[in-house]
Every structure is written in C-alpha cells, then in structure tokens.
Design a protein around this motif. Structure first.
Motif, mmCIF file in Angstrom:
data_model
loop_
_atom_site.group_PDB
_atom_site.id
_atom_site.type_symbol
_atom_site.label_atom_id
_atom_site.label_comp_id
_atom_site.label_asym_id
_atom_site.label_seq_id
_atom_site.Cartn_x
_atom_site.Cartn_y
_atom_site.Cartn_z
ATOM 1 N N ASN A 128 0.836 -1.196 0.000
ATOM 2 C CA ASN A 128 0.000 0.000 0.000
ATOM 3 C C ASN A 128 0.869 1.243 0.000
ATOM 4 N N ILE A 129 0.214 2.372 -0.124
ATOM 5 C CA ILE A 129 0.917 3.644 -0.289
ATOM 6 C C ILE A 129 1.770 4.004 0.929
ATOM 7 N N ASP A 130 1.383 3.509 2.119
ATOM 8 C CA ASP A 130 2.148 3.813 3.335
ATOM 9 C C ASP A 130 3.465 3.040 3.388
ATOM 10 N N ILE A 131 3.492 1.866 2.786
ATOM 11 C CA ILE A 131 4.671 0.995 2.895
ATOM 12 C C ILE A 131 5.591 1.133 1.689
ATOM 13 N N ILE A 132 5.018 1.268 0.484
ATOM 14 C CA ILE A 132 5.836 1.347 -0.736
ATOM 15 C C ILE A 132 6.437 2.744 -0.845
ATOM 16 N N LYS A 133 7.762 2.781 -0.952
ATOM 17 C CA LYS A 133 8.455 4.066 -1.076
ATOM 18 C C LYS A 133 8.903 4.334 -2.508
ATOM 19 N N GLY A 134 8.945 3.290 -3.327
ATOM 20 C CA GLY A 134 9.334 3.463 -4.723
ATOM 21 C C GLY A 134 9.378 2.129 -5.444
ATOM 22 N N ILE A 135 9.229 2.181 -6.770
ATOM 23 C CA ILE A 135 9.291 0.974 -7.592
ATOM 24 C C ILE A 135 10.185 1.257 -8.788
ATOM 25 N N ASP A 136 11.211 0.404 -8.969
ATOM 26 C CA ASP A 136 12.083 0.493 -10.142
ATOM 27 C C ASP A 136 11.620 -0.594 -11.115
ATOM 28 N N VAL A 137 10.736 -0.214 -12.040
ATOM 29 C CA VAL A 137 10.152 -1.184 -12.968
ATOM 30 C C VAL A 137 11.231 -1.810 -13.842
ATOM 31 N N GLU A 138 12.154 -0.992 -14.348
ATOM 32 C CA GLU A 138 13.230 -1.497 -15.213
ATOM 33 C C GLU A 138 14.173 -2.436 -14.455
ATOM 34 N N GLY A 139 14.538 -2.047 -13.234
ATOM 35 C CA GLY A 139 15.487 -2.845 -12.439
ATOM 36 C C GLY A 139 14.843 -3.978 -11.671
ATOM 37 N N GLY A 140 13.510 -4.022 -11.632
ATOM 38 C CA GLY A 140 12.819 -5.111 -10.953
ATOM 39 C C GLY A 140 12.936 -5.051 -9.437
ATOM 40 N N GLU A 141 12.920 -3.843 -8.878
ATOM 41 C CA GLU A 141 13.011 -3.709 -7.424
ATOM 42 C C GLU A 141 11.857 -2.860 -6.914
ATOM 43 N N ILE A 142 11.408 -3.199 -5.700
ATOM 44 C CA ILE A 142 10.384 -2.408 -5.033
ATOM 45 C C ILE A 142 10.948 -2.013 -3.673
ATOM 46 N N TYR A 143 10.871 -0.728 -3.366
ATOM 47 C CA TYR A 143 11.449 -0.201 -2.130
ATOM 48 C C TYR A 143 10.331 0.014 -1.126
ATOM 49 N N VAL A 144 10.503 -0.587 0.059
ATOM 50 C CA VAL A 144 9.457 -0.538 1.073
ATOM 51 C C VAL A 144 10.016 -0.065 2.408
ATOM 52 N N ASP A 145 9.134 0.405 3.261
ATOM 53 C CA ASP A 145 9.473 0.750 4.638
ATOM 54 C C ASP A 145 8.472 0.000 5.503
ATOM 55 N N LEU A 146 8.881 -1.214 5.925
ATOM 56 C CA LEU A 146 7.970 -2.059 6.698
ATOM 57 C C LEU A 146 7.744 -1.464 8.081
ATOM 58 N N PRO A 147 6.537 -1.647 8.623
ATOM 59 C CA PRO A 147 6.266 -1.159 9.977
ATOM 60 C C PRO A 147 7.227 -1.799 10.983
ATOM 61 N N GLU A 148 7.619 -1.028 11.979
ATOM 62 C CA GLU A 148 8.557 -1.513 12.986
ATOM 63 C C GLU A 148 7.972 -2.760 13.658
ATOM 64 N N GLY A 149 8.781 -3.798 13.770
ATOM 65 C CA GLY A 149 8.363 -5.017 14.453
ATOM 66 C C GLY A 149 7.714 -6.060 13.557
ATOM 67 N N LEU A 150 7.370 -5.703 12.299
ATOM 68 C CA LEU A 150 6.695 -6.671 11.425
ATOM 69 C C LEU A 150 7.569 -7.899 11.167
ATOM 70 N N LEU A 151 8.835 -7.678 10.836
ATOM 71 C CA LEU A 151 9.723 -8.822 10.579
ATOM 72 C C LEU A 151 9.939 -9.651 11.848
ATOM 73 N N ASP A 152 9.983 -8.976 13.005
ATOM 74 C CA ASP A 152 10.193 -9.686 14.274
ATOM 75 C C ASP A 152 9.090 -10.709 14.524
ATOM 76 N N VAL A 153 7.874 -10.383 14.130
ATOM 77 C CA VAL A 153 6.746 -11.293 14.309
ATOM 78 C C VAL A 153 7.027 -12.616 13.589
#
Length: 175
Positions: free
Chosen positions: A146-171
């Motif tokens: 969603n718009i809150d998490i996605i910080k950018g998308i490099d369509v050519e390079g095949g990368e999506i830049y995200v800022d995951l909520p704090e603690g999400l990966l820890d779960v």
C-alpha cells in the motif's frame, strides 16, 4: 517446459457436449489478442502440451476450447479443473502505464531498515489490499502493498522499495 517458463491464462471449468469441447475460465486480460496454436495444461505439476483445434471467446472471462486428440467427453473430463499456461515468449509486453501492483511478483523487495528482503514470490489479493510474500531468512514473510509501505518501484530494475512497519519482521522471525 517448466511453470517458470510460462504464464497462467486460466483454467478448464467443465466439459461441454460429447465431442471433447471444454469451457474455460480466462483470467488473463487480452488472451484473445494473443495468437497461439498450442497451450500447456498443468497435470499433476507437469505442463503437458496440447494443440488447439479451436477457441471461441464468449464474454470477458469465458471461452470454449477444442484441443487436438481430446475428442470425447471422457478425455475432456480428465482435464477439468486444470490450469492452462502459455509460454512466456507469447506474453505481451506491458506499457509502463499498464503496470499494476500485481506485476511486482518476481521483483526484489528492499526495506529501508533491513535491506534486501528477497524476491516477491507471490502477490495475493485480499478484499481490502494486496499482500506480498517473500522468503526472508528461511521464513515466509507477508506484508501489505500500500501507499504507506511502498516508497518506490524500479520497474526497469525489478526492485520495489518498502518501509515495513517496525516489528513486522520480528513477528515472523520470532517463531
């Protein structure tokens, strides 16, 4: 042919008539614009090639299909509920304007804090949002697209830049 070399275009819904005709559900937009004389049916995880005798498009998501050598209801019945694929080389190239979040499957997710998370293996559609699934540190991790998490998308390079909520990966990693 492996499933990585193909893209899914739909599935066989049911048989129609006694001569092997099948009704298919088409969930790939623009299939009617692609010229093909063969397709692959996923049978027990293997892609089996079939030559197309005829295909008639009805409405947006339905078509009737005849396959070579599938000339009786008994043969067609064996293919019901199976997925249909076409080779990737037939997949139309998307224009940048047609790019959607469903197209980030296969992109590398990069988090602002944790760095590279891995390849997006799947994008699942839920009623309120899309969810991306990556394999991170041998764990399946899901996060919303969603718009809150996605910080950018490099369509050519095949990368999506995200800022995951704090603690999400820890779960996921604390299991």
């Amino acid at each position: 042919m492996k499933t990585e070399d193909c893209f899914r275009v739909g599935s066989i819904l049911k048989t129609k008539g006694l001569k092997g005709e099948m009704q298919i559900y088409v969930d790939f937009d623009g299939l009617d614009a692609i010229k093909f004389d063969a397709l692959f049916v996923d049978i027990a995880g293997k892609l089996i090639p079939y030559f197309v005798t005829s295909i008639k498009y009805l409405q947006k998501n339905n078509a009737y299909l005849y396959l070579e050598d599938v000339d009786a209801i008994e043969k067609a019945a064996l293919l019901v509920k199976k997925d249909i694929y076409l080779p990737n080389k037939l997949k139309p190239k998307k224009k940048k304007a047609e790019f959607t979040l469903n197209d980030v499957k296969g992109f590398i997710a990069v988090d602002e804090t944790h760095g590279e998370l891995g390849e997006i293996l799947e994008v699942q559609e839920y009623p309120q949002q899309l969810i991306a699934i990556v394999q991170y540190k041998n764990k399946e991790v899901m996060f919303p697209l969603n718009i809150d998490i996605i910080k950018g998308i490099d369509v050519e390079g095949g990368e999506i830049y995200v800022d995951l909520p704090e603690g999400l990966l820890d779960v996921y990693l604390s299991e």
